[in-house]
Design an enzyme around this catalytic site. Structure first.
Site, PDB file in Angstrom:
ATOM      1  N   VAL A 259       1.343 -15.038   2.413  1.00  0.00           N
ATOM      2  CA  VAL A 259       0.952 -15.161   3.604  1.00  0.00           C
ATOM      3  C   VAL A 259      -0.948 -15.523   3.670  1.00  0.00           C
ATOM      4  O   VAL A 259      -0.624 -16.925   3.912  1.00  0.00           O
ATOM      5  CB  VAL A 259       0.182 -13.690   4.342  1.00  0.00           C
ATOM      6  CG1 VAL A 259      -0.696 -13.767   5.701  1.00  0.00           C
ATOM      7  CG2 VAL A 259       1.690 -12.461   4.326  1.00  0.00           C
TER       8      VAL A 259
ATOM      9  N   GLY B 100       0.723  -0.867   0.037  1.00  0.00           N
ATOM     10  CA  GLY B 100      -0.018  -0.002   0.009  1.00  0.00           C
ATOM     11  C   GLY B 100       0.554   1.388  -0.111  1.00  0.00           C
ATOM     12  O   GLY B 100       0.410   2.299  -0.617  1.00  0.00           O
TER      13      GLY B 100
ATOM     14  N   ARG C 298       5.940 -14.312  -5.293  1.00  0.00           N
ATOM     15  CA  ARG C 298       6.300 -15.014  -4.203  1.00  0.00           C
ATOM     16  C   ARG C 298       5.278 -15.853  -3.485  1.00  0.00           C
ATOM     17  O   ARG C 298       3.854 -15.537  -3.803  1.00  0.00           O
ATOM     18  CB  ARG C 298       7.098 -14.037  -3.143  1.00  0.00           C
ATOM     19  CG  ARG C 298       5.571 -12.851  -2.657  1.00  0.00           C
ATOM     20  CD  ARG C 298       6.371 -11.847  -1.468  1.00  0.00           C
ATOM     21  NE  ARG C 298       5.243 -10.917  -2.114  1.00  0.00           N
ATOM     22  CZ  ARG C 298       3.826 -10.960  -1.702  1.00  0.00           C
ATOM     23  NH1 ARG C 298       3.826 -11.690  -0.730  1.00  0.00           N
ATOM     24  NH2 ARG C 298       3.268  -9.589  -1.413  1.00  0.00           N
TER      25      ARG C 298
ATOM     26  N   GLU D  34      -2.082  -6.308 -10.183  1.00  0.00           N
ATOM     27  CA  GLU D  34      -0.316  -6.867  -9.579  1.00  0.00           C
ATOM     28  C   GLU D  34      -0.013  -7.638  -9.990  1.00  0.00           C
ATOM     29  O   GLU D  34      -1.197  -9.178  -9.329  1.00  0.00           O
ATOM     30  CB  GLU D  34       0.184  -6.352  -8.986  1.00  0.00           C
ATOM     31  CG  GLU D  34       0.004  -6.583  -7.509  1.00  0.00           C
ATOM     32  CD  GLU D  34       0.616  -6.336  -6.553  1.00  0.00           C
ATOM     33  OE1 GLU D  34       2.107  -5.839  -6.998  1.00  0.00           O
ATOM     34  OE2 GLU D  34       0.423  -5.845  -5.118  1.00  0.00           O
TER      35      GLU D  34
END
Ligand code: ADP
Length: 448
Positions: free
Chosen positions: A295, A165, A292, A288
């Protein structure tokens, strides 16, 4: 398969990766800062090395120290987890030049997708709908004003290197746009060393829906359905669920296929998340790619039965995916609540300190991914997340009931946590009935 890997991270994700490695028969090397010295989860590793002082820039982010630990620890690969060096293309390249596999995409694919502007171009090339936005980087105020007048206010200023953010500002008129540009650029320069920004149309009250992808090094890619992460505060996710209850099955199929096309176009391998926002009319737009593990990966694991961390390791080691798209099921509903050491009554101020007593919920369909325990001292230096409470049930309704029950059992005495906010959200009729968007939390609860 690897014999030994280093985990370049800390806390719950370091422990999560160690668990996967143990089951795969792979030895692990952990790293820790002085701020994490003696942490219990480090005992799960076969070996561990101190990589510097508590401050992350002097330890977990210090590439030379991490690589030294990998050399001394004699590993074949590094798993970066999320955060820290996970999306650092330079670190990825250093691993390659040291002949250590990076458990993630190539530096080239990471470099392309890490720049949001280039990622948007790739998405257009893959015929994936993107949010209406500027053609490229905004060079001047005049250009920004022209764009805003063409698409109409409000608009969102976004940093090409953005994350968490940061470097993002909404503007509703000319004057606000001028100051938003300055603020976003300054914040992006400070956070990412890159002040480049572009503009997007601000989509009013969207849902955040993202698609999990696994792609191997042999040109095979599968999607593992979507996660809805609309329950956010200040662009930070609080609750995630799979599947999303806001999209039709046609939209689900289209989004998942679009995400797969984008990943194949970027010649990307390993785990990726393709993020979209969905407007009130049900139109979806790419925003986007996260290059990876995320979470919130456990909710996908629960509904598909696929271990994403093990998959990442196998893919990096060169194994082809051992299943095809048709094998990926979607079983029931899963929800995750992020448990942060923050005080929701005090503007989410971090609340580090000693956990006097921890009582972990259990029972049917409950999973708690966390490195903390009674007597654990939450250090003040890092991200405030101390655990993730995940439930899996046949339906969303049952998952909500299960999460309410599990939150009621969870006790974290001694520090403030986000548990009371989760309890309020889980019992709110708008959440229960699925009437949520990314503004739900801030509109509904006093979170300032
Ligand atoms: P970051 O990389 O900083 O997390 P993202 O591009 O992933 O930034 O966006 C984070 C959140 O911001 C999204 O989940 C959504 O809530 C909001 N957002 C992003 N783009 C838009 C947009 N064009 N209109 C409205 N909200 C947006």
């Amino acid at each position: 398969m690897y014999q030994r890997i280093l985990i370049a991270n800390r806390g719950e994700i370091a422990q999560r990766i160690m668990r996967a490695c143990r089951e795969l028969g792979v030895e692990t090397v952990a790293i820790y800062s002085e701020g994490d010295r003696g942490a219990q989860y480090l005992q799960l590793a076969d070996e561990s090395f101190c990589v510097g002082p508590a401050k992350a820039t002097d330890s977990y982010l210090k590439i030379s120290n991490v690589i030294s630990a990998a050399e001394v620890g004699n590993v074949q690969a590094i798993h970066p987890g999320y955060g820290f060096l996970a999306e650092n293309a330079h670190f990825n390249e250093v691993c390659r030049s040291c002949k250590i596999d990076f458990i993630g995409p190539s530096p080239e694919a990471m470099g392309k997708l890490g720049d949001k502007n280039i990622a948007r171009e790739l998405a257009r090339a893959a015929e994936v709908p993107v949010v209406p936005g500027s053609d490229g980087i905004i060079e001047s105020e005049e250009e920004a004003l022209r764009f805003a007048h063409d698409v109409g206010f409000p608009v969102l200023v976004k940093a090409v290197a953005g994350g968490g953010g940061k470097g993002m500002r909404v503007a509703s008129n000319n004057l606000a746009l001028k100051s938003s540009l300055q603020q976003a650029k300054a914040e992006a320069e400070a956070a990412f060393g890159n002040s480049a920004v572009y503009l997007e149309k601000f989509v009013e009250r969207p849902r955040h829906v993202e698609v999990q992808i696994l792609a191997d090094q042999h040109g095979n890619a599968v999607h593992l359905w979507e996660r809805d992460c609309s329950v956010q505060r200040r662009y930070q996710k609080l609750i995630e669920e799979s599947p999303s209850n806001s999209i039709t099955s046609e939209t689900r199929q289209a989004m998942c296929e679009a995400a797969k096309r984008l990943i194949l176009t970027a010649e990307y391998s390993n785990a990726a998340t393709v993020e979209f926002i969905v407007d009130q009319q049900g139109n979806y737009y790419f925003i986007e790619v996260n290059a990876r593990i995320q979470v919130e990966h456990p909710v996908t694991e629960m509904v598909t039965g696929i271990d994403l961390i093990k998959s990442q390791i196998r893919i990096a080691a060169g194994e082809p995916l051992n299943f095809v798209q048709e094998d990926v099921g979607l079983d029931g509903a899963a929800i995750e609540c992020r448990i942060n050491a923050e005080d929701p009554r005090r503007n989410f101020q971090p609340s580090p300190g000693t956990i006097e007593r921890l009582v972990v919920p259990g029972g049917f369909g409950v999973r708690f991914d966390s490195h903390v325990h009674s007597g654990y001292v939450v250090p003040p230096y890092y991200d405030s997340m101390i655990g993730k409470l995940i439930v899996h049930q046949p339906t969303r309704k049952e998952a909500i009931a299960c999460m309410q029950r599990a939150l009621g059992e969870l006790r974290v005495d001694g520090i403030a946590t986000t548990v009371p906010l989760h309890q309020d959200i889980l019992t709110h009729s708008d959440f229960v009935e699925g009437r949520i968007d990314t503004t739900f939390v801030e509109r509904t609860f006093n979170t300032e």
